[in-house]
Design a protein around this motif. Structure first.
Motif: not given
Ligand SMILES: C[S@@+](CC[C@H](N)C(=O)[O-])C[C@H]1O[C@@H](n2cnc3c(N)ncnc32)[C@H](O)[C@@H]1O
Length: 217
Positions: A10-17, A45-49, A71-74
């Protein structure tokens, strides 16, 4: 299927930023422009996050399919599509990419910050599999950490930056820890012709590169 991104997902894109500012997101979207895709093109888009790249491809009018094992990422990806004002659509496939066998089908396939999750042998197997999904004459794109170059200090800083993330994600989601891959070289070894490369800096370092290779027609 175990969801390795259940907690950090759930935090993946926030952490990327936090870790890479806008550079990571810009790298993911680099090749999804009218220079490389047109309305109606089939894009995988493979492994789309969370799917910032999928959204960009859909904005251009492509017919977008995403595949992800988490499932979380999708769920995050689908929420992003629903919140988009443009009524964008995407085909969502919840699967292991290796079991997704739509070969010779896509005008463009991307693997952004996906192949770095794996040890080299498995990563190469995945890369070959994804290139098989590209139509003859189609495009394969990898956006990821730049292969270190420059003097010893510059290479040391690039490696330090990468290994910090690799170790965090080793503990958070069991990702492999390995050297930074030389994607342009590996893509050429798979028979692709590199026709476009875009670089993104962060903190004064050449951190991220998007590479586009064309498959033989
Ligand atoms: C490091 S994240 C990158 C996400 C996204 N591409 C980005 O740039 O933000 C890796 C993604 O690959 C997915 N993944 C890992 N192994 C997979 C597999 N075998 N098949 C499909 N997706 C997979 C994970 O669930 C995760 O969403």
């Amino acid at each position: 299927m175990t969801d390795k991104y259940k907690y950090i997902g759930p935090l993946y894109d926030f952490l990327s930023t936090i870790y890479g500012g806008e550079a990571i997101h810009n790298c993911k979207r680099a090749m999804l422009t009218p220079d490389h895709i047109k309305p109606g093109d089939k894009v995988l888009i493979a492994g789309a996050g969370h799917g910032k790249d999928a959204i960009r491809a859909a904005e251009v009018g492509a017919d977008v399919t995403v595949v992800d094992i988490s499932e979380t990422m999708l769920k995050k990806l689908e929420a992003g599509f629903q919140q988009h004002p443009g009524n964008l659509k995407v085909r969502v496939v919840h699967a292991d990419v290796l079991k997704f066998e739509e070969f010779d089908t896509y005008d463009l396939v991307t693997a952004n910050f996906f192949l770095n999750v794996f040890h080299k042998d498995f990563m190469l197997k995945l890369m070959k599999h994804l290139i098989r999904c590209v139509k003859p004459g189609g495009k394969f794109v990898v956006g990821d950490f730049s292969y270190p170059k420059g003097n010893a200090l510059q290479r040391g800083m690039q490696n330090f930056y990468w290994y910090t993330a690799a170790i965090i994600f080793y503990f958070a989601s069991d990702n492999a820890v390995h050297e930074i891959y030389n994607y342009p070289e590996l893509m050429q070894q798979e028979g692709l012709t590199i026709t476009d490369t875009r670089r993104y800096s962060y903190l004064g370092m050449d951190c991220y590169t998007s590479v586009l290779g064309v498959k033989k027609a």
